[in-house]
Design a protein around this motif. Structure first.
Motif, PDB file in Angstrom:
ATOM      1  N   UNK A  61       0.835  -1.201   0.000  1.00 23.39           N
ATOM      2  CA  UNK A  61       0.000   0.000   0.000  1.00 23.39           C
ATOM      3  C   UNK A  61       0.870   1.252   0.000  1.00 23.39           C
ATOM      4  N   UNK A  62       0.389   2.264  -0.701  1.00 23.29           N
ATOM      5  CA  UNK A  62       1.091   3.549  -0.732  1.00 23.29           C
ATOM      6  C   UNK A  62       0.056   4.666  -0.812  1.00 23.29           C
ATOM      7  N   UNK A  63       0.329   5.738  -0.116  1.00 25.33           N
ATOM      8  CA  UNK A  63      -0.590   6.870  -0.094  1.00 25.33           C
ATOM      9  C   UNK A  63      -0.267   7.805  -1.263  1.00 25.33           C
ATOM     10  N   UNK A  64      -0.595   7.340  -2.458  1.00 18.42           N
ATOM     11  CA  UNK A  64      -0.391   8.105  -3.681  1.00 18.42           C
ATOM     12  C   UNK A  64      -1.610   7.927  -4.558  1.00 18.42           C
ATOM     13  N   UNK A  65      -1.805   8.876  -5.483  1.00 14.35           N
ATOM     14  CA  UNK A  65      -3.028   8.882  -6.285  1.00 14.35           C
ATOM     15  C   UNK A  65      -2.929   7.948  -7.484  1.00 14.35           C
ATOM     16  N   UNK A  66      -1.792   7.906  -8.128  1.00 15.11           N
ATOM     17  CA  UNK A  66      -1.687   7.182  -9.383  1.00 15.11           C
ATOM     18  C   UNK A  66      -1.564   5.684  -9.212  1.00 15.11           C
ATOM     19  N   UNK A  67      -1.517   4.987 -10.334  1.00 16.51           N
ATOM     20  CA  UNK A  67      -1.279   3.545 -10.336  1.00 16.51           C
ATOM     21  C   UNK A  67       0.232   3.344 -10.264  1.00 16.51           C
ATOM     22  N   UNK A  68       0.701   2.966  -9.113  1.00 14.29           N
ATOM     23  CA  UNK A  68       2.134   2.933  -8.825  1.00 14.29           C
ATOM     24  C   UNK A  68       2.681   1.535  -9.082  1.00 14.29           C
ATOM     25  N   UNK A  69       3.735   1.464  -9.909  1.00 12.23           N
ATOM     26  CA  UNK A  69       4.292   0.151 -10.234  1.00 12.23           C
ATOM     27  C   UNK A  69       5.670  -0.077  -9.612  1.00 12.23           C
ATOM     28  N   UNK A  70       6.264   0.951  -9.035  1.00  8.14           N
ATOM     29  CA  UNK A  70       7.605   0.822  -8.466  1.00  8.14           C
ATOM     30  C   UNK A  70       7.529   0.372  -7.019  1.00  8.14           C
ATOM     31  N   UNK A  71       8.168  -0.736  -6.708  1.00  6.51           N
ATOM     32  CA  UNK A  71       8.078  -1.284  -5.363  1.00  6.51           C
ATOM     33  C   UNK A  71       8.661  -0.343  -4.317  1.00  6.51           C
ATOM     34  N   UNK A  72       9.693   0.430  -4.675  1.00  4.66           N
ATOM     35  CA  UNK A  72      10.329   1.275  -3.688  1.00  4.66           C
ATOM     36  C   UNK A  72       9.432   2.405  -3.211  1.00  4.66           C
ATOM     37  N   UNK A  73       8.365   2.683  -3.954  1.00 10.64           N
ATOM     38  CA  UNK A  73       7.457   3.746  -3.545  1.00 10.64           C
ATOM     39  C   UNK A  73       6.454   3.291  -2.493  1.00 10.64           C
ATOM     40  N   UNK A  74       6.297   2.006  -2.333  1.00 10.86           N
ATOM     41  CA  UNK A  74       5.289   1.501  -1.405  1.00 10.86           C
ATOM     42  C   UNK A  74       5.794   1.560   0.032  1.00 10.86           C
ATOM     43  N   UNK A  75       4.904   1.958   0.931  1.00 10.03           N
ATOM     44  CA  UNK A  75       5.280   2.161   2.327  1.00 10.03           C
ATOM     45  C   UNK A  75       4.952   0.965   3.218  1.00 10.03           C
ATOM     46  N   UNK A  76       3.934   0.221   2.844  1.00  6.90           N
ATOM     47  CA  UNK A  76       3.459  -0.857   3.714  1.00  6.90           C
ATOM     48  C   UNK A  76       3.397  -2.161   2.920  1.00  6.90           C
ATOM     49  N   UNK A  77       3.773  -3.237   3.590  1.00  6.24           N
ATOM     50  CA  UNK A  77       3.838  -4.548   2.955  1.00  6.24           C
ATOM     51  C   UNK A  77       3.244  -5.618   3.866  1.00  6.24           C
ATOM     52  N   UNK A  78       2.612  -6.599   3.235  1.00  3.20           N
ATOM     53  CA  UNK A  78       2.173  -7.765   3.967  1.00  3.20           C
ATOM     54  C   UNK A  78       3.297  -8.778   4.095  1.00  3.20           C
TER      55      UNK A  78
END
Length: 123
Positions: free
Chosen positions: A97-114
């Protein structure tokens, strides 16, 4: 803070289907872009699919036409329907999960992981 818990992985024969689920806890889930990534043994983590707050989606070329991502904001849940599975889809699948508006494909941009769920496709 967002916590993510994946479920639905397992062993399936080639050509079969699985549905992964990601349950999210925390505030403002509706505004987060949610993604699915996977990592096979000896390989880097790779993008699979993502969905943004208003249902916009993106897919890796390798899964287009076979996988479908969806979200249910009322239930704080993201689903990944996987059809026509192939042995090369075998990997640990992670929800992010990431608190961004667009469709984000870069893993480094994500803040939370399961913690990930194993998917194994036998030939």
């Amino acid at each position: 803070q967002v916590q993510l818990v994946e479920s639905g992985g397992g062993l399936v024969q080639a050509g079969g289907s699985l549905r992964l689920s990601c349950a999210a806890s925390g505030r403002s889930f509706n505004w987060y872009t949610m993604g699915w990534f996977r990592q096979a043994p000896g390989k880097e983590r790779e993008f699979v699919a993502a969905i943004n707050w208003n249902g916009g989606t993106g897919y890796a070329d390798s899964v287009k036409g076979r996988f479908a991502i969806s979200r249910d904001n009322a239930k704080n849940t993201v689903l990944l329907q996987m059809n026509s599975l192939k042995p090369e889809d075998t990997a640990v699948y992670y929800c992010a999960a990431v608190n961004m508006i667009g469709v984000v494909i870069d893993s480094f941009r994500y803040d939370y992981w399961g913690q990930g769920t194993q998917v194994t496709v036998s030939s």
